[in-house]
Design a protein around this motif. Structure first.
Motif, PDB file in Angstrom:
ATOM      1  N   ARG A 183      29.841  50.234  33.195  1.00  0.00           N
ATOM      2  CA  ARG A 183      31.161  49.837  32.664  1.00  0.00           C
ATOM      3  C   ARG A 183      32.252  49.995  33.716  1.00  0.00           C
ATOM      4  NH1 ARG A 183      28.838  52.335  28.136  1.00  0.00           N
ATOM      5  NH2 ARG A 183      29.825  54.345  28.604  1.00  0.00           N
ATOM      6  N   ASN A 184      32.139  51.032  34.541  1.00  0.00           N
ATOM      7  CA  ASN A 184      33.115  51.193  35.621  1.00  0.00           C
ATOM      8  C   ASN A 184      33.005  50.072  36.650  1.00  0.00           C
ATOM      9  OD1 ASN A 184      34.265  53.474  34.586  1.00  0.00           O
ATOM     10  ND2 ASN A 184      33.646  54.843  36.233  1.00  0.00           N
ATOM     11  N   VAL A 185      31.771  49.631  36.931  1.00  0.00           N
ATOM     12  CA  VAL A 185      31.583  48.508  37.856  1.00  0.00           C
ATOM     13  C   VAL A 185      32.307  47.279  37.326  1.00  0.00           C
ATOM     14  CG1 VAL A 185      29.882  46.876  38.771  1.00  0.00           C
ATOM     15  CG2 VAL A 185      29.412  49.318  38.841  1.00  0.00           C
ATOM     16  N   GLU A 186      32.152  46.985  36.054  1.00  0.00           N
ATOM     17  CA  GLU A 186      32.791  45.804  35.478  1.00  0.00           C
ATOM     18  C   GLU A 186      34.312  45.943  35.471  1.00  0.00           C
ATOM     19  OE1 GLU A 186      31.055  45.045  31.696  1.00  0.00           O
ATOM     20  OE2 GLU A 186      29.054  44.646  32.514  1.00  0.00           O
ATOM     21  N   PHE A 187      34.793  47.163  35.156  1.00  0.00           N
ATOM     22  CA  PHE A 187      36.248  47.354  35.141  1.00  0.00           C
ATOM     23  C   PHE A 187      36.850  47.155  36.528  1.00  0.00           C
ATOM     24  CE2 PHE A 187      39.743  50.288  36.038  1.00  0.00           C
ATOM     25  CZ  PHE A 187      40.712  49.781  35.174  1.00  0.00           C
ATOM     26  N   PHE A 188      36.253  47.784  37.551  1.00  0.00           N
ATOM     27  CA  PHE A 188      36.798  47.664  38.902  1.00  0.00           C
ATOM     28  C   PHE A 188      36.615  46.255  39.448  1.00  0.00           C
ATOM     29  CE2 PHE A 188      35.984  52.373  38.973  1.00  0.00           C
ATOM     30  CZ  PHE A 188      37.328  52.723  38.981  1.00  0.00           C
ATOM     31  N   SER A 189      35.601  45.541  38.995  1.00  0.00           N
ATOM     32  CA  SER A 189      35.434  44.147  39.399  1.00  0.00           C
ATOM     33  C   SER A 189      36.596  43.304  38.890  1.00  0.00           C
ATOM     34  CB  SER A 189      34.104  43.613  38.861  1.00  0.00           C
ATOM     35  OG  SER A 189      34.018  42.218  39.041  1.00  0.00           O
ATOM     36  N   GLU A 190      36.929  43.464  37.605  1.00  0.00           N
ATOM     37  CA  GLU A 190      38.046  42.703  37.037  1.00  0.00           C
ATOM     38  C   GLU A 190      39.369  43.105  37.682  1.00  0.00           C
ATOM     39  OE1 GLU A 190      37.651  40.225  35.134  1.00  0.00           O
ATOM     40  OE2 GLU A 190      35.504  40.526  34.804  1.00  0.00           O
ATOM     41  N   SER A 191      39.555  44.408  37.919  1.00  0.00           N
ATOM     42  CA  SER A 191      40.807  44.870  38.522  1.00  0.00           C
ATOM     43  C   SER A 191      40.950  44.363  39.955  1.00  0.00           C
ATOM     44  CB  SER A 191      40.860  46.401  38.502  1.00  0.00           C
ATOM     45  OG  SER A 191      40.825  46.886  37.171  1.00  0.00           O
ATOM     46  N   ALA A 192      39.829  44.321  40.685  1.00  0.00           N
ATOM     47  CA  ALA A 192      39.890  43.803  42.054  1.00  0.00           C
ATOM     48  C   ALA A 192      40.306  42.337  42.060  1.00  0.00           C
ATOM     49  CB  ALA A 192      38.528  43.980  42.735  1.00  0.00           C
ATOM     50  N   CYS A 193      39.806  41.556  41.101  1.00  0.00           N
ATOM     51  CA  CYS A 193      40.212  40.151  41.005  1.00  0.00           C
ATOM     52  C   CYS A 193      41.682  40.042  40.642  1.00  0.00           C
ATOM     53  CB  CYS A 193      39.348  39.429  39.975  1.00  0.00           C
ATOM     54  SG  CYS A 193      37.633  39.214  40.472  1.00  0.00           S
ATOM     55  N   ASP A 194      42.149  40.903  39.717  1.00  0.00           N
ATOM     56  CA  ASP A 194      43.577  40.900  39.355  1.00  0.00           C
ATOM     57  C   ASP A 194      44.441  41.088  40.597  1.00  0.00           C
ATOM     58  OD1 ASP A 194      42.778  40.678  36.740  1.00  0.00           O
ATOM     59  OD2 ASP A 194      43.034  42.803  36.275  1.00  0.00           O
ATOM     60  N   MET A 195      44.103  42.113  41.388  1.00  0.00           N
ATOM     61  CA  MET A 195      44.939  42.439  42.540  1.00  0.00           C
ATOM     62  C   MET A 195      44.863  41.354  43.609  1.00  0.00           C
ATOM     63  SD  MET A 195      44.409  46.570  42.886  1.00  0.00           S
ATOM     64  CE  MET A 195      45.827  46.720  43.958  1.00  0.00           C
ATOM     65  N   GLU A 196      43.710  40.731  43.772  1.00  0.00           N
ATOM     66  CA  GLU A 196      43.598  39.688  44.784  1.00  0.00           C
ATOM     67  C   GLU A 196      44.400  38.453  44.389  1.00  0.00           C
ATOM     68  OE1 GLU A 196      40.072  37.405  47.281  1.00  0.00           O
ATOM     69  OE2 GLU A 196      39.719  39.338  46.311  1.00  0.00           O
ATOM     70  N   VAL A 197      44.372  38.110  43.095  1.00  0.00           N
ATOM     71  CA  VAL A 197      45.156  36.955  42.641  1.00  0.00           C
ATOM     72  C   VAL A 197      46.645  37.234  42.790  1.00  0.00           C
ATOM     73  CG1 VAL A 197      45.762  35.548  40.632  1.00  0.00           C
ATOM     74  CG2 VAL A 197      43.372  36.124  41.075  1.00  0.00           C
ATOM     75  N   LEU A 198      47.068  38.437  42.381  1.00  0.00           N
ATOM     76  CA  LEU A 198      48.491  38.761  42.454  1.00  0.00           C
ATOM     77  C   LEU A 198      48.962  38.905  43.895  1.00  0.00           C
ATOM     78  CD1 LEU A 198      48.747  41.341  39.527  1.00  0.00           C
ATOM     79  CD2 LEU A 198      49.633  39.007  39.574  1.00  0.00           C
ATOM     80  N   SER A 199      48.096  39.368  44.784  1.00  0.00           N
ATOM     81  CA  SER A 199      48.502  39.549  46.184  1.00  0.00           C
ATOM     82  C   SER A 199      48.727  38.231  46.902  1.00  0.00           C
ATOM     83  CB  SER A 199      47.438  40.365  46.933  1.00  0.00           C
ATOM     84  OG  SER A 199      46.239  39.631  47.038  1.00  0.00           O
ATOM     85  N   SER A 200      48.207  37.136  46.334  1.00  0.00           N
ATOM     86  CA  SER A 200      48.427  35.830  46.967  1.00  0.00           C
ATOM     87  C   SER A 200      49.873  35.385  46.865  1.00  0.00           C
ATOM     88  CB  SER A 200      47.518  34.780  46.312  1.00  0.00           C
ATOM     89  OG  SER A 200      47.883  34.578  44.945  1.00  0.00           O
ATOM     90  N   GLY A 201      50.645  35.933  45.916  1.00  0.00           N
ATOM     91  CA  GLY A 201      52.059  35.603  45.761  1.00  0.00           C
ATOM     92  C   GLY A 201      52.326  34.333  44.994  1.00  0.00           C
ATOM     93  N   SER A 202      51.290  33.633  44.512  1.00  0.00           N
ATOM     94  CA  SER A 202      51.486  32.369  43.807  1.00  0.00           C
ATOM     95  C   SER A 202      51.482  32.537  42.296  1.00  0.00           C
ATOM     96  CB  SER A 202      50.380  31.378  44.211  1.00  0.00           C
ATOM     97  OG  SER A 202      49.102  31.903  43.871  1.00  0.00           O
ATOM     98  N   VAL A 203      51.305  33.770  41.815  1.00  0.00           N
ATOM     99  CA  VAL A 203      51.216  34.028  40.387  1.00  0.00           C
ATOM    100  C   VAL A 203      52.187  35.131  40.021  1.00  0.00           C
ATOM    101  CG1 VAL A 203      49.729  34.814  38.503  1.00  0.00           C
ATOM    102  CG2 VAL A 203      48.821  33.291  40.252  1.00  0.00           C
ATOM    103  N   SER A 204      52.904  34.917  38.932  1.00  0.00           N
ATOM    104  CA  SER A 204      53.861  35.908  38.461  1.00  0.00           C
ATOM    105  C   SER A 204      53.115  37.057  37.766  1.00  0.00           C
ATOM    106  CB  SER A 204      54.841  35.263  37.480  1.00  0.00           C
ATOM    107  OG  SER A 204      55.587  36.249  36.799  1.00  0.00           O
ATOM    108  N   ARG A 205      53.532  38.288  38.082  1.00  0.00           N
ATOM    109  CA  ARG A 205      52.882  39.458  37.490  1.00  0.00           C
ATOM    110  C   ARG A 205      53.128  39.517  35.988  1.00  0.00           C
ATOM    111  NH1 ARG A 205      54.663  44.541  40.510  1.00  0.00           N
ATOM    112  NH2 ARG A 205      53.532  43.429  42.135  1.00  0.00           N
ATOM    113  N   SER A 206      54.320  39.156  35.541  1.00  0.00           N
ATOM    114  CA  SER A 206      54.628  39.213  34.111  1.00  0.00           C
ATOM    115  C   SER A 206      53.801  38.188  33.333  1.00  0.00           C
ATOM    116  CB  SER A 206      56.121  38.958  33.887  1.00  0.00           C
ATOM    117  OG  SER A 206      56.491  37.691  34.418  1.00  0.00           O
TER     118      SER A 206
END
Length: 559
Positions: free
Chosen positions: A242-265
């Motif tokens: 379950r931790n693997v799946e959680f950190f996988s999703e969180s890593a994708c969240d941070m990579e998408v947001l770090s691109s600057g093309s998506v609003s965090r809100s």
């Protein structure tokens, strides 16, 4: 029943070093890793994801290596091949099935039983995973068969999707409840129908799933579910998965947001929208978060840094590789140190041959007088190693009876000589076991009155050999018979049997150190000990002086 217990005992002995010890070592490491994860503020999900995947990867690899190492070194609790063919060695009368000693569930047999139960649970979970995988394929065929390629053509022009591969397909369907990704060589992104009308939501969902594709998360997710199914009985495995799946999703969240093309809100609102939606049962990555994980993911989204993401992407694979090697090395070391020397075999090309056959051991055996007079019978199993010279080494009793029978079995086994076992043309050490059944003739056992025997035989005859006069029971056997009270619990349960008590008569004629050498249970042993303590003797005499003597008293409890 006896064969089943021996089978469980064999499995238990094999699984202790090859399976349970590395699993225990892994569980200690996993528990420490989980505790550290909870205590440390997680700002680098890529790193934590790699560490947890490495931890799961180490478990099946370590146990597989342990099993391979144990194939040729597992101790056997089964009889020697010659004995299996010709019949076990037997001393005295032909065994009577009704009087043969019952073999309780030993510690290794209990471990073997637990191992079989764990294996059945793992097989059931693997079958369930196979059913889910087959159902996912049918589900995917249904959605893709009824969908259009309009979304695929639309998103293919997005510059952010260049790393997702030329065969990416995107479908929207009313049958899909949450965004998810499946497939390896021809990946597919499945989206809910309602998300297509909102351009921002569509962009966030597709970019998130595209990151999963670039990272290869579908393969990782399925592998983690496979490991969890194999070791479903260990809750730590499920927790790590379950931790693997959680950190996988969180890593994708941070990579998408770090691109600057998506609003965090907007990203957070989309996650909140899927929090109340039923999650997918399939082992696939997806955007949606369970309510229990939503808060953690939102907190992580506040720690986005482009520099951090770049540094993590360069170090994650190195750290995962190093941790995996370290964990596997720990498990392999635990496996190899747990078992006997790898030079000892249990099965070889040419098994050792007993010189003179079983008759050579049969002729050496003598029924111990103490056991004969006390009426003790049973089956003794001796385990030993035949070395390169054919000499018996390291003999030990793995199933005993007592009353001198174990010692007699060890004595004759030590004297045996073998033609050594051969492997690849060379003599090698081979581990074997030999069962010896001690059975009395009716003529050799004492007469059995309703409550006690009519004689008081010595438990260790050699202790009386040097005395001038043996102990004499004051009042005779009647004094003991009158004291015996049949325990109510045994009477109500209909328990009968013969209890043999061994004890010492000291210089004053008092009974000391009484112990049970043949047990029945259900309160009969305790009653035999009690009445033996009440007995009084005239002590044994040697050179006119009282001396200690060891005796045995068989008591038959009969309803």
């Amino acid at each position: 029943m006896e064969i089943g217990i021996e089978f469980l005992d064999s499995i238990g002995r094999m699984s202790v070093g090859a399976f349970w010890l590395p699993l225990t070592a892994w569980s200690v490491v996993a528990a420490a890793a989980l505790m550290a994860t909870e205590r440390v503020e997680t700002t680098r999900p890529h790193l934590f994801h790699a560490l947890h995947v490495a931890l799961l990867f180490a478990l099946p690899v370590g146990i597989t290596v342990g099993l391979l190492l144990k194939i040729s070194v597992t101790p056997l609790s089964e009889p020697l091949r010659l004995v299996t063919t010709l019949g076990e060695i037997q001393v005295g009368a032909t065994p009577d099935p009704s009087t043969t000693a019952k073999h309780p569930l030993t510690g290794f047999a209990f471990i073997g039983l637990i191992t079989l139960v764990a294996a059945m649970v793992g097989i059931a979970r693997l079958v369930h995973l196979g059913v889910l995988t087959a159902r996912l394929r049918r589900y995917l065929a249904d959605v893709c068969g009824n969908g259009s390629h309009q979304l695929t053509d639309q998103v293919a022009r997005w510059p952010e999707l260049k790393g997702a591969g030329p065969y990416l397909r995107v479908y929207a369907s009313p049958k899909v409840s949450v965004p998810m990704t499946t497939g390896v060589f021809r990946p597919v992104i499945l989206l809910p129908q309602g998300i297509v009308s909102n351009r921002n939501s569509l962009r966030i969902a597709v970019l998130h799933e595209a990151v999963h594709i670039r990272r290869g998360d579908f393969v990782v997710r399925w592998f983690c579910r496979l490991v969890e199914s194999m070791f479903a009985f260990n809750p730590l495995v499920g927790r790590v998965r379950r931790n693997v799946e959680f950190f996988s999703e969180s890593a994708c969240d941070m990579e998408v947001l770090s691109s600057g093309s998506v609003s965090r809100s907007e990203y957070a609102r989309l996650l909140l929208g899927f929090a109340t939606t039923s999650q997918s049962e399939y082992p696939v990555p997806g955007l949606a978060a369970a309510p229990s994980e939503l808060k953690r993911r939102l907190l992580l989204m506040t720690n986005v840094s482009r520099i951090t993401m770049k540094r993590i992407s360069r170090t994650t694979s190195v750290l995962a590789f190093a941790v995996t090697l370290s964990a596997v090395a720990l498990l392999v070391a635990a496996c190899t140190e747990a078992g006997p020397s790898s030079e000892v075999f249990t099965t070889v090309e040419t098994m050792p041959e007993l010189e003179g056959g079983l008759a050579s051991i049969q002729q050496e055996l003598a029924y111990p007088e103490i056991a004969k007079k006390a009426g003790v019978e049973g089956r003794v199993v001796v385990q030993f190693v035949v070395d390169e010279r054919g000499v018996v080494t390291d003999p030990k009793v793995v199933r005993g009876v007592g009353s001198g029978l174990d010692e007699e079995a060890l004595r004759v086994v030590r004297r045996a000589r073998f033609e050594p076992g051969m492997q690849a043309g060379k003599p090698v050490k081979v581990q074997l076991s030999l069962p010896i059944t001690f059975k009395l003739d009716d003529s050799s056992s004492d007469s059995k009155p309703p409550t006690t025997t009519s004689a008081l035989p010595p438990a260790l005859p050699d202790e009386l050999a040097d005395v001038d006069e043996g102990p004499v029971l004051i009042g005779g056997l009647e004094s003991i018979i009158q004291e015996i009270k049949y325990p109510e619990v045994a009477r109500e349960a209909g328990v009968e049997g013969r209890v043999v008590v061994s004890f010492t008569v000291d210089e004053s004629g008092s009974v000391t150190s009484p112990e049970i050498v043949q047990s029945v249970g259900s309160g009969l042993d305790a009653e035999a000990i009690r009445v033996t303590r009440t007995a009084r003797f005239r002590p044994a005499m040697k050179d006119g002086k009282p001396v200690k003597a060891r005796l045995a008293l068989p008591i038959n409890f009969k309803l």
